[in-house]
Design an enzyme around this catalytic site. Structure first.
Site, mmCIF file in Angstrom:
data_model
loop_
_atom_site.group_PDB
_atom_site.id
_atom_site.type_symbol
_atom_site.label_atom_id
_atom_site.label_comp_id
_atom_site.label_asym_id
_atom_site.label_seq_id
_atom_site.Cartn_x
_atom_site.Cartn_y
_atom_site.Cartn_z
ATOM 1 N N ARG A 89 -12.284 6.889 -1.013
ATOM 2 C CA ARG A 89 -11.243 5.918 -0.706
ATOM 3 C C ARG A 89 -11.741 4.537 -1.120
ATOM 4 N NH1 ARG A 89 -7.196 7.689 2.274
ATOM 5 N NH2 ARG A 89 -6.510 5.591 2.827
ATOM 6 N N HIS B 128 -3.435 -5.535 2.506
ATOM 7 C CA HIS B 128 -3.040 -5.606 3.910
ATOM 8 C C HIS B 128 -3.683 -6.857 4.502
ATOM 9 C CE1 HIS B 128 -1.721 -1.368 4.424
ATOM 10 N NE2 HIS B 128 -2.768 -0.992 3.739
ATOM 11 N N CYS C 180 0.803 -1.221 0.000
ATOM 12 C CA CYS C 180 0.000 0.000 0.000
ATOM 13 C C CYS C 180 0.844 1.284 0.000
ATOM 14 C CB CYS C 180 -1.000 -0.042 1.150
ATOM 15 S SG CYS C 180 -2.389 1.067 0.821
#
Ligand code: GLN
Length: 243
Positions: A129, A193, A96
């Site tokens: 997002r 993640h 990320c």
């Protein structure tokens, strides 16, 4: 044969450790130890110099824009060292925020932060997002890769750069290309993640195998009992299938 040993450089663990990214280091260490290999992990902190002469694998985790900005100058001072490492087939995993810093630039707010230019990619910004569980089919792992993504950045790959895989569920690099992550030489960048490696043992072994190949000329890895890892992966895939 002498005991095999891989040296891992963990960059900025105190700042780039979103969603347990440092757990990736534990997985690499355990999967080596379970195979009677030694694993030496050295942490690099902001302001430290970076020497990769004896390093086999570099890990950079994810972070908020604020944390990315803090590490940026320190990271850029090590650009030549990192570029030489990548060109020499060194293994690098970046997640990320770390993934975004591999490219030419990362746009945060009104500011464009220069990246390492290790991989031909750049990241601009979008709204909203991109948040949620993610599932990716990748040639480097037999099982689909599962995890969690949360990023404002949209990453665009240059022509010579392969994605890590194809998005099965979630957003990936930019929410529209159907591509997730990048693969270039022995570099893997990803938005996944979770941390990434505990539920995706195939990815962990791919990284270890590439590092062994570079250091010892052979990537031989004895199989491990991954019953629990596969079950954890399957739980996520089932959950994703029902959303
Ligand atoms: N700060 C970056 C973004 O929002 C990366 C976030 C992360 O590492 N999850 O795009």
């Amino acid at each position: 044969m002498a005991e095999r040993c891989l040296r891992v450089a963990h960059l900025y663990p105190e700042l780039l450790n979103l969603y347990g990214d440092s757990g990736n280091i534990l997985v690499l260490r355990k999967r080596m130890e379970w195979r009677q290999m030694a694993c030496v992990v050295e942490e690099t902190h902001v302001g430290d110099g970076l020497s990769l002469t004896d390093v086999d694998l570099v890990f950079i985790g994810g972070g908020s824009d604020r944390e990315q900005k803090i590490v940026c100058d320190s990271l850029l001072r090590s650009q030549c060292e990192l570029a030489a490492f990548v060109a020499d087939g060194g293994v690098l995993l970046a997640v990320c925020g770390g993934y975004q810093l591999l490219g030419h630039s990362y746009a945060m707010g009104d500011q464009v932060v220069p990246g390492l230019s290790l991989v031909d990619l750049y990241t601009d910004r979008g709204s909203p997002r991109l948040i949620g569980n993610v599932c990716v089919k990748s040639p480097i792992a037999a099982e689909p890769i599962v995890g969690y993504e949360n990023h404002g950045g949209r990453t665009h790959l240059g022509p010579g750069v392969e994605p890590l895989g194809e998005v099965v569920h979630g957003y990936g690099n930019d929410g529209t290309s159907g591509e997730e992550g990048c693969r270039y030489h022995n570099v893997v960048g990803t938005y996944v993640h979770g941390p990434l490696l505990p539920k995706n043992p195939g990815v962990a072994d791919w990284l270890i195998a590439r590092a062994l190949e570079r250091k010892y000329g052979t990537a031989e890895l004895e199989p491990l009992d991954d019953t629990e890892e596969h079950a954890a992966n399957q739980v996520m895939r089932t959950r994703i299938a029902h959303t």
